[in-house]
Structures are given as C-alpha cells and as structure tokens.
Design a protein around this motif. Structure first.
Motif, mmCIF file in Angstrom:
data_model
loop_
_atom_site.group_PDB
_atom_site.id
_atom_site.type_symbol
_atom_site.label_atom_id
_atom_site.label_comp_id
_atom_site.label_asym_id
_atom_site.label_seq_id
_atom_site.Cartn_x
_atom_site.Cartn_y
_atom_site.Cartn_z
ATOM 1 N N ASP A 34 17.262 33.025 48.117
ATOM 2 C CA ASP A 34 16.355 35.140 49.363
ATOM 3 C C ASP A 34 16.151 35.444 47.776
ATOM 4 O OD1 ASP A 34 15.866 36.938 50.863
ATOM 5 O OD2 ASP A 34 17.783 37.378 50.916
ATOM 6 N N MET A 35 15.171 35.034 46.728
ATOM 7 C CA MET A 35 14.625 35.903 45.559
ATOM 8 C C MET A 35 13.401 36.604 46.001
ATOM 9 S SD MET A 35 14.215 34.548 42.254
ATOM 10 C CE MET A 35 13.408 35.165 40.724
ATOM 11 N N ARG A 36 13.119 36.390 47.562
ATOM 12 C CA ARG A 36 11.988 36.961 47.897
ATOM 13 C C ARG A 36 12.511 38.244 48.341
ATOM 14 N NH1 ARG A 36 6.932 36.332 50.514
ATOM 15 N NH2 ARG A 36 6.311 37.723 52.060
ATOM 16 N N ALA A 37 13.475 38.648 48.726
ATOM 17 C CA ALA A 37 14.361 39.881 48.559
ATOM 18 C C ALA A 37 14.582 40.419 47.492
ATOM 19 C CB ALA A 37 15.509 40.257 49.955
ATOM 20 N N ALA A 38 14.894 40.301 46.412
ATOM 21 C CA ALA A 38 14.456 40.471 44.741
ATOM 22 C C ALA A 38 13.108 40.858 44.514
ATOM 23 C CB ALA A 38 14.843 39.914 43.874
ATOM 24 N N PHE A 39 11.522 40.145 45.074
ATOM 25 C CA PHE A 39 10.642 40.586 44.647
ATOM 26 C C PHE A 39 10.302 41.884 45.494
ATOM 27 C CE2 PHE A 39 9.959 35.527 44.007
ATOM 28 C CZ PHE A 39 10.505 35.421 42.885
ATOM 29 N N GLU A 43 13.202 44.361 53.441
ATOM 30 C CA GLU A 43 12.569 44.019 54.179
ATOM 31 C C GLU A 43 11.348 43.161 54.728
ATOM 32 O OE1 GLU A 43 8.613 45.966 55.854
ATOM 33 O OE2 GLU A 43 8.605 45.237 54.218
ATOM 34 N N ALA A 44 11.458 41.811 53.651
ATOM 35 C CA ALA A 44 10.942 40.579 52.592
ATOM 36 C C ALA A 44 12.204 39.471 52.852
ATOM 37 C CB ALA A 44 10.269 40.346 51.678
ATOM 38 N N ALA A 92 8.822 30.119 44.892
ATOM 39 C CA ALA A 92 8.136 30.054 44.299
ATOM 40 C C ALA A 92 8.089 32.046 44.356
ATOM 41 C CB ALA A 92 6.367 30.429 44.475
ATOM 42 N N GLN A 93 7.216 32.373 43.509
ATOM 43 C CA GLN A 93 7.207 34.110 43.170
ATOM 44 C C GLN A 93 5.441 33.631 43.683
ATOM 45 O OE1 GLN A 93 5.641 36.915 43.262
ATOM 46 N NE2 GLN A 93 4.120 36.590 41.863
ATOM 47 N N PRO A 94 5.225 33.897 45.337
ATOM 48 C CA PRO A 94 4.018 33.520 46.183
ATOM 49 C C PRO A 94 2.782 34.567 45.661
ATOM 50 C CG PRO A 94 5.864 35.069 47.649
ATOM 51 C CD PRO A 94 6.413 34.769 46.394
ATOM 52 N N SER A 95 3.192 36.366 45.181
ATOM 53 C CA SER A 95 1.945 36.670 44.995
ATOM 54 C C SER A 95 1.423 37.531 43.578
ATOM 55 C CB SER A 95 3.174 38.848 45.271
ATOM 56 O OG SER A 95 2.333 39.666 45.105
ATOM 57 N N HIS A 96 0.067 37.325 44.355
ATOM 58 C CA HIS A 96 -0.830 37.950 42.333
ATOM 59 C C HIS A 96 -0.637 38.589 41.834
ATOM 60 C CE1 HIS A 96 -5.067 37.306 41.732
ATOM 61 N NE2 HIS A 96 -5.566 38.772 41.889
ATOM 62 N N ASP A 97 -0.233 40.186 42.850
ATOM 63 C CA ASP A 97 -0.522 41.336 42.006
ATOM 64 C C ASP A 97 1.020 41.449 41.379
ATOM 65 O OD1 ASP A 97 -2.787 42.662 43.408
ATOM 66 O OD2 ASP A 97 -1.916 42.281 45.216
ATOM 67 N N TRP A 98 2.135 41.051 42.255
ATOM 68 C CA TRP A 98 3.460 41.473 41.708
ATOM 69 C C TRP A 98 3.639 40.692 40.574
ATOM 70 C CZ3 TRP A 98 8.003 38.702 39.454
ATOM 71 C CH2 TRP A 98 9.180 39.941 39.569
ATOM 72 N N THR A 105 9.685 35.770 34.645
ATOM 73 C CA THR A 105 9.870 35.218 35.938
ATOM 74 C C THR A 105 9.223 34.793 36.529
ATOM 75 O OG1 THR A 105 11.331 37.631 36.077
ATOM 76 C CG2 THR A 105 11.213 36.495 38.061
ATOM 77 N N ASP A 106 7.827 36.247 37.294
ATOM 78 C CA ASP A 106 6.826 34.673 37.623
ATOM 79 C C ASP A 106 7.297 33.561 37.114
ATOM 80 O OD1 ASP A 106 4.768 34.844 38.964
ATOM 81 O OD2 ASP A 106 3.719 34.342 37.467
#
Ligand SMILES: NC(=O)c1ccc[n+]([C@@H]2O[C@H](COP(=O)([O-])OP(=O)(O)OC[C@H]3O[C@@H](n4cnc5c(N)ncnc54)[C@H](O)[C@@H]3O)[C@@H](O)[C@H]2O)c1
Length: 355
Positions: A34-39, A43-44, A92-98, A105-106
């Motif tokens: 659930d690293m998407r929530a950390a990123f 809500e994600a 993945a870390q999936p965001s271009h902007d993040w 981390t990315d």
C-alpha cells in the motif's frame, strides 16, 4: 498455469491481473505494501482492493512486502521456486510529478525494486515469463517535437506524418529528451528487463504504456487520469487542468484489454521484447473530450479550472502505435473504447465514492 506472482497487486494493473489469473492459475501470490497511500495520501490507498481480492479468491495469497526488500523477496521466490510460471511486475511509484519530491524513493522503488524481482526470478524460476509495465515516459518529451495541429477540441498530429495513421511506434528515440525523474527511473527498469532477456535469455517483455485505466484505479490528483476525472465529476470535486488549452490527447487502455495482451505474451513469450501498448487510435481522447464524456455519463457538470502552466515534460499528444504487438500476437483485440471504459469506471465507482 501453476503459480503467478503479481507485484502491485492492489493497484490498477496488479488487481486486474489477480482477477484474471485467480480464475485460471492454481495460485496467485500478490505483493503490495500500500505504498500508493504513502505517495499520494489515504484517498489513493489500494487497501480496499487488496481486501476485496483476499476475500474473493481462495487461491490468492496476499503478501505485504516492499519489493525493495531483497531478502524477503528472495525467500518468497525460493518458497515457490520452479512452480512460478509468470511474474507480472506492476508495483511502482507511478507519478511523473511526484518523483521530483523524493528522487531516492522513486528510483529505489522503480529501478532497484525491478532489479530485485529480476534477480529473484533468475535465481529461482528462470523459465518464468516476466512482464513489466513500463511507460511512454521513457521517450521523455520527444513526442512534443512532433508537428501538431490545433483542432477545436484536441491537438492532432499532421496528417502527412507517418505517426498519423496508428500513433507513435517504438522507433522514437529515448535519448536527448526531458524525461522527468520518473521517466529516468522507468528507463533504468525498462532497460534492465530488456537486458535480462537479451543477456540471460529469459522470457521478458516490456510494455510501454500510454494511459492505463479502469474501475480498479484508486485515482487521485497526481495519478489515474480518467478514474480521477470521473470521480471528481460524480462527487462534485473541483478538477484542475494544466496547460495545452485542455486539448492534450492521451490513449487509454482498459486494464482488461491490457491483461489480455499480457496473457497473449505469456503464452508465447519472446526474450527482451519491447512494445508500445495503449488504446491506440481505437481508444483515445483529449482532456476536453474526456470532460464532456464524463459529464454525459454522470449526468452532471464537472467543475474544472484551467491553469496555463503545463506540467514539466507533459505530452501534448500521445497515441500508442500497437502495430508491433499486433503483428506478434494477431489474436489480441482491444474491446473497450473510451465511452465503454468511462461507463465501467462510473458504474463501479459511484457507490464506493459516495460512501
Ligand atoms: N496508470 C497509468 O496510466 C500507467 C501508465 C503507464 C505506465 N504505468 C505503469 O504501470 C504500472 C502499474 O500502474 P498502476 O496504474 O497499476 O499503479 P498503481 O499505483 O495503481 O499500483 C501500483 C501498486 O504498487 C504498490 N507499490 C508501490 N510501491 C511498492 C513497493 N515498494 N512494494 C510493494 N508494492 C508497492 C502500490 O501500493 C500500488 O498498489 C506501474 O509500473 C506504472 O508505472 C501506469
């Protein structure tokens, strides 16, 4: 199939892969922390999806683990060993902007995490097919130098350009462009997956996605374009569009069509294959077109505002040419156009979002 390992099993692509293979394979092992929530914030979070999968399929084994944890991943692959027939790597870390917020981390998740999985596969199940979800961001902002024409509702490529008929193919250079740090970490992973095919002869496939979408996406501001757009429309949440006169074009492939492509590859794999993969000419839309469709399907207006500043390196026009994949796997046919895709996101999401 015997055992299928899916990384990012709570995410859009991973959860679709679990749905598909839990009905066809003896066992599916899903890795997600659930690293998407950390990123991106709660809500994600993809925990709702992981819980749903665990309660739906008896042969699904969820494992809460970080793909960067070498020892743990190695032990897990050792446990299932040669019974692993397929690895779908979608964590993945999936965001271009993040990515620019925390480059370490990315890079460690996208590049090192991929290396950890490739090595575990090579050590314990080298015959297993390894499918990797790469991205069109490996081409950086190269597509923005294509000759584009501004239409009423969208940017379009000049009609006399070779990419007009089917979109952008794999001949586009990945050099001398602005990638973003996300693009750079995905290039590293993309090349690693190719190399394990070419150097070690393992059956690895790289799928460079345009926009991947579907009801299983936990859409949020920084990631999950169509899912988040529909969610904002339904829940009356303000949406901000960045640059390009809101006419930027994306192709969008529904996750079921994507997994069908992965499965075609898994049945007849090649070593170190690279494919652009997306909705192509069959399923693409501009931002303005997507907003109009969301409003029509949801039956209410979206409140959106326009910021003239485009996101750094953001594509003005991307449509994936999937000709190479279709030539290798002619039985594969995408089935979900943009309207059907948005309808499925709407129908599946309405209750969950309102709750
Ligand atoms: N969605 C798109 O539009 C798109 C486009 C092109 C490429 N891709 C690629 O496709 C893949 C899947 O994308 P998605 O949209 O399903 O993303 P997603 O964020 O929905 O799913 C990724 C999952 O991986 C998990 N995860 C992240 N870091 C992890 C770690 N270190 N260890 C274990 N689990 C971890 C997250 O919690 C999440 O559940 C990614 O590689 C992404 O870069 C996505």
């Amino acid at each position: 199939m015997r055992t299928v390992v899916v990384t990012g099993s709570g995410g859009l692509v991973g959860s679709e892969a679990v749905h598909y293979y839990a009905r066809r394979a003896a066992k599916v092992v899903g890795i997600d922390n659930d690293m998407r929530a950390a990123f991106f914030g709660d809500e994600a979070s993809t925990s709702w999806q992981s819980e749903l999968l665990a309660s739906t399929y008896e042969n699904f084994q969820p494992v809460t683990a970080d793909i960067r944890d070498r020892d743990l991943i190695d032990r897990l692959f050792a446990e299932f060993g040669g019974s692993i027939d397929l690895v779908i790597h979608a964590a993945a870390q999936p965001s271009h902007d993040w990515a620019a917020r925390d480059p370490h981390t990315d890079f460690s998740v996208n590049a090192t995490g991929t290396l950890v999985l490739l090595e575990a596969t090579r050590r314990h199940c080298p015959e297993a097919v390894f499918v990797f979800t790469s991205t069109n961001k490996v081409y950086g902002d190269g597509p923005n130098s294509l000759p584009l024409v501004e239409h009423d509702q969208r940017w379009e490529i000049a009609e006399d350009h070779p990419f007009h008929a089917e979109g952008i193919d794999e001949s586009m250079s990945i050099d001398s462009t602005l990638h973003s740090l996300f693009g750079a970490s995905k290039v590293a992973a993309d090349i690693l997956v190719q190399e394990y095919g070419r150097y070690f002869g393992m059956p690895t496939g790289v799928f460079r996605g345009g926009c991947l979408t579907g009801p299983g996406h936990s859409g949020t501001v920084l990631h999950g374009f169509l899912a988040y757009l529909m969610k904002c429309t339904v829940t009356d949440t303000a949406y901000r569009v960045f640059g390009h006169s809101a006419k930027q074009v994306r192709d969008n492939i529904h996750s079921t069509d994507l997994i069908a492509a992965f499965d075609a590859f898994a049945r007849e794999p090649r070593a170190g294959a690279v494919y652009n993969m997306g909705g192509g000419r069959f399923a693409n839309c501009s931002m303005l077109e997507a907003i109009a469709l969301c409003e029509e399907i949801a039956g209410r207006p979206l409140h959106w505002e326009y910021d003239e500043t485009a996101r750094i390196g953001d594509h003005r026009w991307w449509i994936s040419d999937v000709t190479r994949f279709r030539a290798d796997y002619p039985q594969w046919q995408p089935t979900m156009d943009i309207s059907k895709t948005l309808q499925s996101i709407h129908d599946d999401g309405v209750k969950r979002w309102r709750d």
